[in-house]
Design a protein around this motif. Structure first.
Motif, mmCIF file in Angstrom:
data_model
loop_
_atom_site.group_PDB
_atom_site.id
_atom_site.type_symbol
_atom_site.label_atom_id
_atom_site.label_comp_id
_atom_site.label_asym_id
_atom_site.label_seq_id
_atom_site.Cartn_x
_atom_site.Cartn_y
_atom_site.Cartn_z
ATOM 1 N N PHE A 194 0.833 -1.209 0.000
ATOM 2 C CA PHE A 194 0.000 0.000 0.000
ATOM 3 C C PHE A 194 0.866 1.257 0.000
ATOM 4 O O PHE A 194 0.633 2.193 -0.778
ATOM 5 N N LEU A 195 1.868 1.310 0.873
ATOM 6 C CA LEU A 195 2.743 2.478 0.935
ATOM 7 C C LEU A 195 3.516 2.659 -0.363
ATOM 8 O O LEU A 195 3.742 3.795 -0.817
ATOM 9 N N SER A 196 3.918 1.571 -0.986
ATOM 10 C CA SER A 196 4.601 1.664 -2.276
ATOM 11 C C SER A 196 3.697 2.289 -3.335
ATOM 12 O O SER A 196 4.137 3.142 -4.120
ATOM 13 N N ARG A 197 2.430 1.893 -3.342
ATOM 14 C CA ARG A 197 1.481 2.496 -4.292
ATOM 15 C C ARG A 197 1.297 3.979 -4.004
ATOM 16 O O ARG A 197 1.180 4.796 -4.922
ATOM 17 N N PHE A 198 1.269 4.337 -2.707
ATOM 18 C CA PHE A 198 1.126 5.744 -2.353
ATOM 19 C C PHE A 198 2.332 6.546 -2.860
ATOM 20 O O PHE A 198 2.179 7.654 -3.394
ATOM 21 N N LEU A 199 3.525 5.996 -2.726
ATOM 22 C CA LEU A 199 4.725 6.701 -3.165
ATOM 23 C C LEU A 199 4.766 6.857 -4.683
ATOM 24 O O LEU A 199 5.335 7.824 -5.203
#
Length: 203
Positions: A194-199
């Motif tokens: 999820f955090l990777s997609r946000f970045l």
């Protein structure tokens, strides 16, 4: 890419910073400096504790709310609120009183009503079900820890739900703003993805 992780005395900053770095962030600045926040490529607002105390702490951080608003509204920077950081996006929170929130996502944060077979707080792993199509939210299992839930005024701004004695908001969002009730930093592979997609998000 620089991520401004807001330091206002109400979050497990180090674990969130470590998760962002593991997800691919070049630089994670734990900061309450309005200039750094306004110029950051991404902004993350964590939060642990009571709504009113967290909001008071955020308002006491001189210029931080204004810097976040400048980054989001004027510069179109992606913004992520986590747990109470997500709840603060609401108009108000009813916890140990009635407290005004940021008002970025219309709604009210209300207590989860306990029942004979319903434990409060909602704690542990639970499924995340996409409610409104969004590039950041996919079905999976995440870690939750909260006693209050976001009641959004506009169902279209509810991006995901989970079930705990009924449907509970797991994520909200609009434009470049997303808030999640679960803890990505505690959600292992799902949280890091999820955090990777946000970045990588380019709203």
């Amino acid at each position: 890419m620089t991520v401004a992780l807001i330091d206002y005395g109400a979050g497990n900053l180090r674990s969130v910073a470590n998760a962002l770095a593991a997800a691919g962030a070049d630089t994670v600045a734990i900061t309450a400096d309005p200039e750094r926040i306004a110029r950051a490529d991404r902004i993350v607002l964590p939060g642990v504790g009571a709504f009113g105390a967290c909001m008071s702490g955020l308002l006491a951080a001189n210029g931080v709310v204004e810097a976040m608003a400048e980054a989001v509204a004027l510069r179109g920077r992606p913004f992520l609120g986590v747990c109470v950081g997500m709840q603060l996006l609401a108009d108000r929170g009813i916890e140990l009183g009635d407290h005004k929130g940021l008002g970025w996502i219309p709604g009210t944060v209300r207590p989860i009503a306990p029942g004979p077979a319903l434990r409060v707080p909602h704690m542990g792993w639970n499924d995340v079900h996409a409610a409104t199509p969004h590039p950041l939210l996919v079905p999976g299992e995440a870690y939750f820890l909260h006693s209050f839930a976001f009641d959004a005024a506009d169902p279209a701004q509810v991006l995901a739900r989970t079930d705990h004695g009924g449907a509970i908001t797991a994520a909200v969002g609009r434009d470049t703003i997303v808030g999640v009730q679960f803890h990505p930093e505690k959600s292992q592979a799902y949280g890091l993805a999820f955090l990777s997609r946000f970045l990588e998000w380019r709203p």
